[in-house]
Design an enzyme around this catalytic site. Structure first.
Site, PDB file in Angstrom:
ATOM      1  N   HIS A   1      -5.852 -38.366  34.385  1.00  0.00           N
ATOM      2  CA  HIS A   1      -6.800 -39.224  33.665  1.00  0.00           C
ATOM      3  C   HIS A   1      -8.146 -38.567  33.355  1.00  0.00           C
ATOM      4  CE1 HIS A   1      -3.934 -42.346  33.833  1.00  0.00           C
ATOM      5  NE2 HIS A   1      -4.233 -42.893  34.979  1.00  0.00           N
TER       6      HIS A   1
ATOM      7  N   HIS B   1      -6.717 -48.462  30.121  1.00  0.00           N
ATOM      8  CA  HIS B   1      -6.022 -48.634  31.402  1.00  0.00           C
ATOM      9  C   HIS B   1      -6.233 -50.031  31.987  1.00  0.00           C
ATOM     10  CE1 HIS B   1      -4.272 -47.542  35.222  1.00  0.00           C
ATOM     11  NE2 HIS B   1      -4.203 -46.252  34.909  1.00  0.00           N
ATOM     12  N   SER B   2      -6.114 -51.063  31.151  1.00  0.00           N
ATOM     13  CA  SER B   2      -6.279 -52.430  31.671  1.00  0.00           C
ATOM     14  C   SER B   2      -5.108 -52.817  32.563  1.00  0.00           C
ATOM     15  CB  SER B   2      -6.381 -53.427  30.511  1.00  0.00           C
ATOM     16  OG  SER B   2      -7.634 -53.284  29.890  1.00  0.00           O
TER      17      SER B   2
ATOM     18  N   GLU C   1       0.087 -48.575  29.374  1.00  0.00           N
ATOM     19  CA  GLU C   1      -0.858 -47.612  28.793  1.00  0.00           C
ATOM     20  C   GLU C   1      -0.157 -46.888  27.646  1.00  0.00           C
ATOM     21  OE1 GLU C   1      -2.143 -45.261  32.389  1.00  0.00           O
ATOM     22  OE2 GLU C   1      -1.071 -46.915  33.301  1.00  0.00           O
TER      23      GLU C   1
ATOM     24  N   ASN D   1      -3.150 -39.873  31.864  1.00  0.00           N
ATOM     25  CA  ASN D   1      -2.003 -39.483  32.685  1.00  0.00           C
ATOM     26  C   ASN D   1      -2.137 -38.018  33.148  1.00  0.00           C
ATOM     27  OD1 ASN D   1       0.822 -39.327  33.783  1.00  0.00           O
ATOM     28  ND2 ASN D   1       0.786 -41.410  32.958  1.00  0.00           N
TER      29      ASN D   1
HETATM   30  C1  GLA Z   1      -1.657 -44.435  36.024  1.00  0.00           C
HETATM   31  C2  GLA Z   1      -0.783 -43.517  36.775  1.00  0.00           C
HETATM   32  C3  GLA Z   1      -0.597 -44.027  38.145  1.00  0.00           C
HETATM   33  C4  GLA Z   1      -1.935 -44.213  38.831  1.00  0.00           C
HETATM   34  C5  GLA Z   1      -2.794 -45.118  38.021  1.00  0.00           C
HETATM   35  C6  GLA Z   1      -4.174 -45.222  38.608  1.00  0.00           C
HETATM   36  O1  GLA Z   1      -1.006 -45.562  35.659  1.00  0.00           O
HETATM   37  O2  GLA Z   1       0.442 -43.297  36.151  1.00  0.00           O
HETATM   38  O3  GLA Z   1       0.199 -43.153  38.895  1.00  0.00           O
HETATM   39  O4  GLA Z   1      -2.545 -42.984  38.961  1.00  0.00           O
HETATM   40  O5  GLA Z   1      -2.872 -44.678  36.702  1.00  0.00           O
HETATM   41  O6  GLA Z   1      -4.183 -45.556  39.936  1.00  0.00           O
END
Ligand code: GLA
Length: 396
Positions: free
Chosen positions: A156, A231-232, A361, A130
């Site tokens: 991320h 992050h699935s 997540e 995040n």
């Molecule tokens: C996370 C973020 C989203 C986005 C996704 C990837 O879930 O909170 O805003 O960035 O990852 O696209």
């Protein structure tokens, strides 16, 4: 390290079995009816015979690094495939109420897809899952600058996060009632701007009672910050079959962290009561999504406050698949694939449109390094970072 992973996992699974949630374990239909007189097969013998953990090649990175693909299976037929590139969960095949398997995660069939730009399908995200506001934080008065890869913010783990590195295989095999793959990665001091040499491991364990556990461990040689997740993107009806708006969802949280326009928490934790954010009782994802600008992309403050407990439960009515998520993390980011727009073609040629997958997540709250009131994400030399999230599958 090894013993720790096991203790954590065993504890996690014990908590899940005593949590009293309704459960009907997913089973695969027998291919043919067995005659009454067939001698009983000892379950232990059957489990050991059918549970497996295998390795094959998944190709090479452009700079020539070998990438593996590991397959974990259990006797119910659940099959999880994980690659050493980004420690990504490539696919997860789970039976529906009739025993038919479907892959319930979005992603790619081949390594090539993961080498290109994609929204973290199945990836292990680090060092910081995040956002970190203005891509900077301070520790003991020293400012650390990170890549601003999400407008002015850091997202991320940066440009080359843990999702884009090749992890090393440390362990692969069937241990007790679990098929296990353990991957390690050493992130060097200064990588993506973060302080400290960080030795990390991620262990995926698929058990006979249809739990897929992901445990994370790390140690540093310098004070640093850390927040790892997976992050699935899930669609319990099967990946690429449509949107996820018909799934029923429960999130065990009565607050969420309010964010600004850049999705950075303002510091206020607001009650979900009486708002479209409320999933304390199961609601379909689509029932109120239209009232949430941009769709759901929010960090929920779990009631469990960082102790191992049920964080969320999703049910897909057409297939009957149920997924429960247990974690010891204080938050969970609920994201409804709002940025998917049909520009990515994934597994089996499926085109991923908006809301074709949802993510849950498990994590520490976004921007915690800059929010002294949030649970701490600081890791000190000599401390052991160890967290577990378990995805439990059943049908109803
Ligand atoms: C996370 C973020 C989203 C986005 C996704 C990837 O879930 O909170 O805003 O960035 O990852 O696209």
């Amino acid at each position: 390290m090894k013993a720790r992973v096991w203790i954590k996992l065993v504890l996690a699974i014990a908590v899940i079995s005593i949590s009293g949630c309704e459960k009907k374990d997913a089973t695969v239909k027998e291919p043919e009816a067995k005659p009454e007189a067939t001698p009983e097969v000892k379950p232990e013998a059957k489990e050991i015979r059918q549970m497996s953990a295998n390795k094959e090649s998944f190709g090479k990175t452009p700079d020539g690094k070998q990438v593996d693909l590991y397959t974990l299976t259990n006797t119910s037929g659940i099959r999880a495939r994980i690659t050493s590139f980004g420690a990504i969960l490539v696919s997860l095949e789970v039976p529906d109420r009739d025993g038919n398997l479907a892959d319930i995660t979005l992603g790619f069939d081949k390594l090539d897809g993961y080498l290109g730009v994609h929204p973290y399908f199945g990836a292990i995200v680090g060092r910081y899952a995040n956002r970190i506001g203005k891509a900077a934080f301070k520790l003991d008065g020293v400012e650390y600058k990170l890549a601003a890869n999400n407008d002015v913010n850091h997202l991320h783990g940066g440009i080359k996060g843990f999702d884009k590195v090749v992890w090393r295989l440390e362990d692969l095999g069937v241990k007790g009632t679990g098929a296990v793959v353990k991957l390690t990665y050493i992130s060097e001091d200064g990588e993506e701007g973060y302080p400290g040499n960080l030795a990390c491991s991620v262990t995926y364990t698929l058990t006979e009672d249809n739990n897929l556990g992901i445990s994370y461990e790390a140690e540093t040689d310098k004070k640093t910050v850390l927040n790892l997740t997976n992050h699935s993107y899930f669609n319990l009806a099967g990946q690429g079959t449509g949107d996820i708006l018909g799934h029923e969802l429960m999130i065990n949280a009565d607050k969420y962290t309010v964010v600004d326009e850049g999705l950075i928490p303002t510091g206020e934790n607001r009650s979900v009561k009486g708002t479209p954010m409320d999933f304390t009782t199961p609601m379909t994802i689509g029932s109120r999504i239209g009232q949430v600008e941009g769709g759901y992309d929010h960090n929920y403050v779990l009631k469990s406050g960082g102790t191992m407990a049920l964080a969320a439960k999703a049910y897909e009515p057409t297939s009957g698949r149920v997924m429960e998520i247990y974690t010891d993390q204080p938050g969970v980011q609920f994201y409804t694939g709002n940025f998917l727009d049909g520009s990515v073609t994934g597994k089996a040629g499926k085109v991923y449109q908006k809301n074709y997958g949802f993510c849950l997540e498990t994590q520490h709250f976004p921007d915690s390094p800059n929010k002294p009131d949030f649970p701490t994400v600081v890791l000190l030399p000599g401390q052991k970072y160890a967290t577990v999230t378990v995805y439990k599958f059943s049908t109803k």
